[in-house]
Write an enzyme that holds these catalytic residues in place. Structure first.
Site, PDB file in Angstrom:
ATOM      1  N   ALA B 699       0.822  -1.209   0.000  1.00 17.81           N
ATOM      2  CA  ALA B 699       0.000   0.000   0.000  1.00 17.81           C
ATOM      3  C   ALA B 699       0.861   1.266   0.000  1.00 17.81           C
ATOM      4  CB  ALA B 699      -0.910   0.016   1.238  1.00 17.81           C
ATOM      5  N   GLU B 704      -5.409  12.327  -0.307  1.00 23.46           N
ATOM      6  CA  GLU B 704      -5.203  13.740  -0.630  1.00 23.46           C
ATOM      7  C   GLU B 704      -5.204  13.947  -2.140  1.00 23.46           C
ATOM      8  OE1 GLU B 704      -2.286  15.821   2.153  1.00 23.46           O
ATOM      9  OE2 GLU B 704      -1.543  13.763   2.205  1.00 23.46           O
TER      10      GLU B 704
END
Ligand code: FES
Ligand code: FES
Lengths: 157, 749
Positions: B699, B704
Site C-alpha cells: 500500500a 489527498e
C-alpha cells in the site's frame, strides 16, 4: 436571565424544560437533555448539522427558539435507531460507505428521514435537492445520495 | 492466509455510533463542574491594544475571570511547530483579525458570551499587510517583532527564503511561457468547529482536543507548563473532519493555564466564524517561466514562488518548502531554478490543508503545461506523457526515483473521458496530474493485544478524522491474526494509553501505522510459535503460523485454542509491539526522503454557458495510484471527497479581506463550499493498484491526491470549451465571463 417552562415531546417522551428567551432548541437538546447527537456547526441555518424533526418536518434546530415549542413534538437522531438496531436508512448509509468523519451524518440522516417519510420513492434530483442544505466537508455526497436511494428502494420489500 | 480481510470493503469501524449520533465528538463531552470560555477579539487585523477594561464583565455574577496578558506568565510563553512565535495570548498588539486579547470564563456559554461583549478594548488600529505585494514591500509594517527573529530577514516580512535547482544554464528553447498563477486563501471548514477542554489532574493536566497530532500537543503543553510528558494527558476524540486544520496546538495552552489557575475544568467551543479565523490554507502566487523544446519536452523551468503565511508560522514554512520541492512535478526537467519565499502577513495563521501546498503548486505547473501545449500545437495529454518520469527514473535531481508507473493512471483518466473523441461546441475536456512528496521522517508505534478468546485490541496514536484509520488498522490486525474485524477493538486518542505516533498527516497512517500494526502482529506470531513449542514440547522449527492458525507437525490450532491450552489456569494475553520509523537524513532537503509519492490524475469534461460564464461539470474522473487498497470503498470515498473538496477551491472558495485586514466572508452564509447541488453529473474514482508501495501489502498513502489536479483540469477544460484562460482561482462564473469577453474579438461585437 429569566426562564420559561415549556413542555414538549422529545423522541416520544414528555419533557419539561426551563429555557431562556434566547435559547435555541439545539442548545436545549445538547445542554439540558444531553442529546448530543444533534450537532452544531454554523449556528445560522446554513449547514444542516443540527437538523431535527419538529412535528414531522426537518428543521435547523439552531434557528428554532426553545420557548416556542410548548406542546411540540421533536425527534432527534437518538430517536431514530440505536447502534445495535439501526433504521433501514442508517444501515444504508453504512452499506454505501457514506460515512467519513460522521459529523454531518446525524443531520443528513434526519433530513433524509424526513424526505422518505414525505416521499418514499424520491427521484435522484429530489434527493439532491432536499439534501442540499446539509453540508458534508468530507464530501461523501455521492454515497450519501446512493444510501438514500438504497433505503428508498428497500422500502418496497 | 485468510486473504479476504485486506482488500475487502468492510464497513467503517465506528460507523454505527456515527449514524445514530452516539459517537461523542470533543464538543459532546461534559466535565463535572466545567466553566466556559469566550475569547475577545477585535474587528480589524493589526492594532495596538491600549487598555482592556473588564470590570463590568468581571462584576457579573457567574463570571469567574477575565484573563488578559497580565494574568499570564511574563515573558509570554510562545509555541509553534516550526518557530516558537505564537503567544498563549497576544501581548500589546493584535496581528490578525480575531486574534484574542482576553478570555472570559463563566458558568455558562451564554453568560461567557454576554460578558465578553462587556469587555471594552481600547485600541489603535494600524495598517495591515494582507497581500503578497504588501508583504514584499519594504515600507510595509513588520508583522513580527524583529527582536524575536534572527538573521538578515528579521527586518522584513520574509520569514524564510530558499533557492535551489539543478542542471546547466538553460540553453535554447523553442518556446518560453512566462505567466503568474494565483491560488487564494481558503479555509478548512470542517463541519466540526474547534472545541477544547482542559482540567487540572492532581499534579498534572488533562486536555481534550480533536487534534490530529495528540503527541505533538502533549509535547507543547509539557514544555509550556513545565510538566513531565507523563503528567500531561491528551485525549483526542476522533475529529469531525480535520483536513490539516487540526494538526497543531491553538488555544489548548491557554485553556490548560486557565484550568490550572482556577482549579476547574474549562471548555472553549469556537464558533464557525472563529474557526475560520484560527487557521486557513497557505496562499500562493507563483510566477513560472518555462522553456520547452519543439516536441513539448521541458528545456528548463524558472519558478518564483511567494507563499503568504499568516501572522504566526504554524507549520506554514514546511508547507512551503515541501510543496515547492516538487515544483517541477513528476516531470523530467533538465534545468531548474526555484526561488521560494514564505511571507508573514496580518492574516490568520496558514497551516496544513489536504495536499500540503501541492494543489497550489500543481495549479501553476499544470496550467503552464497547457499553455505550452496550446502554443506548440501538441495535445495536452501527449505533452504530459512526453515529460512524465517512468518507473524508477530519478526525475527530481538527487531525489527519490519514481515509485510508480504513473503513465497508467494518466492514460486511464484520459480514456475515461474519451479524450480523443470530438466534442460539441461549448464543451471542453481537461486532464492534469499532481504529485506530492509524502511523509518523510517520523516514528509510529503500535501495540496489539491478542486476547485469550482470539479477539484483539490495537493501541494506536493515529487519529481517525474520517479517513478511516480505525477500519484499516482493524483490517490489518484481523488479517494477520485471523480474526474478524468485528472482534478487533482499535483504541486511539489518549496519550496515557496508546504508544507514541508522531502525527496523522501526509497520508502516512496506512503506511507508517499500518506497518507498525502489522509488525506488532508479527511479533505476536513469533511469541505464539515459542508458546506452542513450549506447550507441546516441540522445537520452534516444528511450529509455524500461517493464515491465522498455528501449524503443528500433526495438526492445526486456532490462536484461541493455543492460548486456552497455554494459559490454562493462569490466564494471560499475548502483547505484540511494532514500529515503523522514517529516519532523519540531515543532507536531504526535506530532512529525509519521502516514503512514497502520492500521485493522482484528474480528467473532466465541462460545458460552459458563454452568456453567463456558468460552468457544468459533466464528468469528473479521479485516478489514484494507491499501491494496494486495504479497503477499496474507503479509498474511493476519500478520493471522491478530495475531488469534490477540490471543486470547492476551483469554483467558489476564497477568503476575502477588507482594508482593515478583517475577513469579509466569515461563516457559512458568505463562504460557500460544495453541496449536493455542486456535484459533477458523473464522478468516478479509479484506483491503480500495482502493489508497489512501501506500506503493508504494497500500500501507499491515499486520500489527498484527488484534490491535487482538479483546478488545472477544470481550467483546461474551460479553455478548450471557450478559449478563455483563467490564471486566478476560483473560476467563478464572473471570472470566466470576463475572460470570455477578453477572448472575443472586438470587431465581432
Ligand atoms: S448549526 Fe444549524 S444549520 Fe448549521
Ligand atoms: S462525513 Fe465528515 S462532514 Fe460529512
Amino acid at each position: 436571565m429569566s426562564s420559561h417552562r415549556v413542555t414538549l415531546d422529545i423522541n416520544g417522551e414528555p419533557h419539561s424544560l426551563d429555557v431562556t428567551a434566547t435559547q435555541t432548541l439545539l442548545d436545549a437538546l445538547r445542554w439540558q437533555l444531553d442529546l448530543t447527537g444533534t450537532k452544531k456547526c454554523c449556528a445560522e441555518g446554513e449547514c444542516g448539522a443540527c437538523t431535527v424533526l419538529l412535528d414531522g418536518l426537518a428543521v435547523n434546530s439552531c434557528l428554532v427558539l426553545a420557548t416556542e415549542l410548548h406542546g411540540a413534538s421533536v425527534t432527534t437522531i437518538e430517536g431514530i435507531g440505536t447502534p445495535s438496531s439501526l433504521s433501514r436508512l442508517q444501515d444504508a448509509f453504512l452499506a454505501e460507505g457514506a460515512v467519513q468523519c460522521g459529523f454531518c451524518i446525524p443531520g443528513m440522516v434526519m433530513a433524509a428521514h424526513a424526505l422518505l417519510a414525505d416521499q418514499p420513492h424520491p427521484d435522484a434530483a429530489t434527493i439532491r435537492d432536499r439534501l442540499s442544505g446539509n453540508l458534508c466537508r468530507c464530501a461523501g455526497y455521492p454515497r450519501i445520495l446512493r444510501a438514500v436511494q438504497l433505503a428508498s428502494s428497500q422500502a418496497d420489500e | 492466509m485468510n486473504s479476504e480481510i485486506v482488500g475487502a470493503s468492510v464497513r467503517r469501524v465506528g460507523g454505527q455510533e456515527r449514524v445514530t449520533g452516539r459517537y461523542r465528538f470533543v464538543g459532546d463531552l461534559r466535565l463535572e463542574g466545567m466553566l466556559h470560555v469566550k475569547l475577545v477579539g477585535l474587528d480589524c487585523a493589526h492594532a495596538r491594544v491600549d487598555a482592556v477594561q473588564a470590570d463590568a464583565a468581571r462584576s457579573l455574577p457567574g463570571v469567574h475571570a477575565v484573563v488578559t496578558e497580565n494574568d499570564l506568565p511574563r515573558p509570554m510563553p510562545r509555541f509553534g511547530p516550526v518557530h516558537h512565535d505564537r503567544p498563549i495570548l497576544t501581548t500589546g498588539y493584535t496581528t490578525y483579525h480575531g486574534e484574542p486579547v482576553a478570555a472570559v470564563v463563566a458558568e455558562t456559554e451564554e453568560l461567557a458570551a454576554h460578558a465578553a461583549q462587556l469587555v471594552r478594548v481600547d485600541y489603535t488600529e494600524l495598517p495591515s499587510v494582507t497581500t503578497v505585494a504588501a508583504a514584499l514591500d519594504p515600507t510595509s509594517p513588520l508583522v513580527q517583532d524583529p527582536d524575536r527573529r534572527s538573521g538578515a530577514l528579521a527586518f522584513t516580512n520574509v520569514l524564510s527564503e530558499s533557492r535551489f535547482g539543478w542542471g546547466d544554464e538553460p540553453g535554447a528553447a523553442e518556446l518560453v511561457v512566462d505567466e503568474a498563477y494565483v491560488f487564494p486563501m481558503v479555509t478548512h471548514f470542517a463541519i466540526e468547529p474547534h472545541t477544547f477542554l482542559a482540567a487540572p489532574d492532581h499534579d498534572g493536566v488533562q486536555v481534550w482536543s480533536a487534534v490530529q497530532h495528540p503527541f505533538a500537543l502533549q509535547q507543547v503543553l509539557a514544555e509550556l507548563l513545565g510538566l513531565p510528558l507523563a503528567k500531561v494527558r491528551v485525549h483526542a476524540p476522533d475529529p469531525g473532519g480535520a483536513f490539516g486544520g487540526k494538526q497543531h496546538a491553538k488555544f489548548e495552552p491557554l485553556l490548560a493555564l486557565i484550568a490550572q489557575r482556577l482549579s476547574r475544568p474549562v471548555r472553549l467551543e469556537l464558533s464557525l466564524e472563529e474557526t475560520f479565523q484560527a487557521v486557513r490554507r497557505t496562499m500562493f502566487e507563483i510566477r513560472l517561466r518555462s522553456g520547452f523544446f519543439r516536441d513539448g519536452r521541458f528545456a528548463f523551468q524558472d519558478a518564483e514562488c511567494n507563499a503568504l503565511l499568516g501572522a504566526y508560522a504554524d507549520i506554514g514554512p514546511r508547507v512551503v518548502s515541501k510543496s515547492t520541492y516538487l515544483m517541477c512535478g513528476p516531470y523530467r526537467v533538465p534545468s531548474a531554478r526555484i526561488h521560494v519565499r514564505a511571507l508573514l502577513s496580518h492574516t490568520p495563521p496558514a497551516t496544513a490543508f489536504r495536499g500540503f501546498g501541492t494543489p497550489q503548486v500543481v495549479w501553476a505547473l499544470e496550467s503552464q503545461l497547457d499553455e505550452a501545449a496550446r502554443r506548440l500545437g501538441i495535445d495536452r495529454l501527449e505533452i504530459r506523457l512526453r515529460n512524465l518520469a517512468g518507473p524508477g527514473e530519478e526525475f527530481m535531481r538527487g531525489g527519490k526515483p519514481a515509485d510508480g508507473d504513473w503513465g497508467i493512471s494518466l492514460r486511464r483518466a484520459a480514456e475515461e473521458v474519451r479524450w480523443s473523441e470530438p466534442l460539441p461546441s461549448g464543451r471542453g475536456r481537461g486532464v492534469a496530474v499532481g504529485i506530492k512528496a509524502s511523509a518523510t521522517t517520523g516514528a509510529s508505534y503500535a501495540i496489539v493485544r491478542l486476547h485469550v478468546d482470539g479477539s484483539a485490541t490495537v493501541l494506536s496514536g493515529t487519529s481517525d478524522m474520517g479517513q478511516g484509520a480505525r477500519t484499516v488498522l482493524a483490517q490489518i490486525a484481523g488479517q494477520e491474526l485471523g480474526v474478524d474485524v468485528l472482534r478487533v477493538r482499535v483504541v486511539m486518542g489518549d496519550t496515557a494509553l496508546v504508544p507514541f505516533d508522531l502525527q496523522t498527516s501526509a497520508s502516512r497512517s496506512t503506511v507508517f501505522m499500518g506497518s507498525a500494526v502489522r509488525a506488532a502482529c508479527q511479533d505476536i506470531h513469533r511469541q505464539l510459535v515459542e508458546m506452542a513449542a513450549a506447550t507441546f514440547q516441540l522445537s520452534a522449527d516444528q511450529v509455524s503460523v500461517t493464515g491465522g492458525l498455528v501449524q503443528l507437525p500433526s495438526r492445526k490450532l486456532s490462536f484461541a485454542e493455543l492460548l486456552a491450552e497455554a494459559f490454562a489456569g493462569v490466564g494471560g494475553e499475548v502483547i505484540g509491539i511494532g514500529s515503523r520509523r522514517g529516519e532523519h537524513v540531515g543532507t536531504h532537503p526535506l530532512g529525509g526522503p519521502p516514503a512514497f509519492y502520492e500521485f493522482s490524475a484528474t480528467a473532466c469534461e465541462v460545458a460552459v454557458d458563454d452568456e453567463t460564464g456558468e460552468l457544468t461539470i459533466l464528468k469528473h474522473i479521479s485516478v489514484a495510484d494507491v499501491g494496494r487498497a486495504i479497503n477499496p470503498a474507503q479509498v474511493e470515498s476519500q478520493d471522491e471527497g478530495a475531488a469534490i473538496m477540490g471543486l470547492g477551491h476551483t469554483l467558489m472558495e476564497h477568503l476575502l479581506f477588507d482594508k482593515r485586514g478583517a475577513v469579509r466572508n466569515l461563516g457559512a452564509l458568505d463562504y460557500r463550499i460544495p453541496t449536493t447541488k455542486d456535484l459533477p453529473l458523473a464522478l468516478q474514482s479509479l484506483l491503480t493498484e500495482n502493489g508497489d508501495g512501501p506500506g503493508p501489502y504494497g500500500a501507499k498513502g491515499a486520500g489527498e491526491g484527488g484534490l491535487f489536479a482538479v483546478a488545472p483540469a477544470v481550467a483546461s477544460a474551460v479553455a478548450e470549451a471557450t478559449g478563455a484562460v483563467v490564471r486566478d482561482l476560483p473560476l467563478t462564473p464572473e471570472r470566466i465571463w470576463r475572460a470570455l469577453q477578453d477572448t472575443k474579438d472586438p470587431s465581432d461585437a
